[in-house]
Design a protein around this motif. Sequence first.
Motif, PDB file in Angstrom:
ATOM      1  N   PHE A  58       0.809  -1.215   0.000  1.00 58.48           N
ATOM      2  CA  PHE A  58       0.000   0.000   0.000  1.00 58.48           C
ATOM      3  C   PHE A  58       0.845   1.269   0.000  1.00 58.48           C
ATOM      4  O   PHE A  58       0.310   2.358  -0.150  1.00 58.48           O
ATOM      5  N   LEU A  59       2.144   1.145   0.171  1.00 55.81           N
ATOM      6  CA  LEU A  59       3.013   2.320   0.243  1.00 55.81           C
ATOM      7  C   LEU A  59       3.413   2.784  -1.154  1.00 55.81           C
ATOM      8  O   LEU A  59       3.561   1.982  -2.076  1.00 55.81           O
ATOM      9  N   ASP A  60       3.616   4.080  -1.284  1.00 54.58           N
ATOM     10  CA  ASP A  60       4.099   4.623  -2.549  1.00 54.58           C
ATOM     11  C   ASP A  60       5.616   4.416  -2.621  1.00 54.58           C
ATOM     12  O   ASP A  60       6.241   4.057  -1.620  1.00 54.58           O
ATOM     13  N   PRO A  61       6.233   4.603  -3.794  1.00 56.39           N
ATOM     14  CA  PRO A  61       7.667   4.335  -3.949  1.00 56.39           C
ATOM     15  C   PRO A  61       8.554   5.137  -3.001  1.00 56.39           C
ATOM     16  O   PRO A  61       9.534   4.608  -2.473  1.00 56.39           O
ATOM     17  N   ARG A  62       8.227   6.384  -2.766  1.00 53.11           N
ATOM     18  CA  ARG A  62       9.052   7.195  -1.864  1.00 53.11           C
ATOM     19  C   ARG A  62       9.006   6.632  -0.445  1.00 53.11           C
ATOM     20  O   ARG A  62      10.023   6.539   0.238  1.00 53.11           O
TER      21      ARG A  62
END
Length: 193
Positions: A58-62
Amino acid sequence: FDKWTDGQRRRILVDLLERCSLSQQKFCAKQLQARVPTEAVDFTTRLPRVLSLYIFSFLDPRSLCRCAQVSWHWKYLSELDQLWMLKCLRFGWLIDFCPTPFEQGVWKKHYIEMVRELCITRPKTPAKEEFIVIDVQPVKSNVPERKLSVAGRGTTRGKKELPPWRSSDRNPTDTIRYNYLDNYDPIEQARQA
């Protein structure tokens, strides 16, 4: 025992534990775990790897790159190809070779290369036959329009009426950020509409 100092009690406990058998030491460890709960337990070490990966997905790449700086275990989990492959495929970025099972981090490297390429090259404008303009029709209302008198227009002080494209909200949430990585393809949006 109640009258002894803390140091004396510790020495006696160490002596008792050294004289205990392995099964007795295990019993003491279970008793201590029940009385003194562990603090700051890493959930990724307690949960199965599949659930940890599901949470990280669920996390974005950053945020994934920031998680890689927490610990070695988080670095291992956040750089797995199972996470980065989905992020690449979302944008249609495919790799042109089949990585061996011993190669790790191929999809993350590919994602970084594609983002760098986006920053260097300009976005391609679609051809005229691909670009679809949606026909916008005005909304008809049964309520008659409010007409202001000429004298009434000049009397409103301080409070200006906002134009129809502006909202009264100071922090709008419906604005489109022009970030290639966060927005879908405008051509695809037009087709879906």
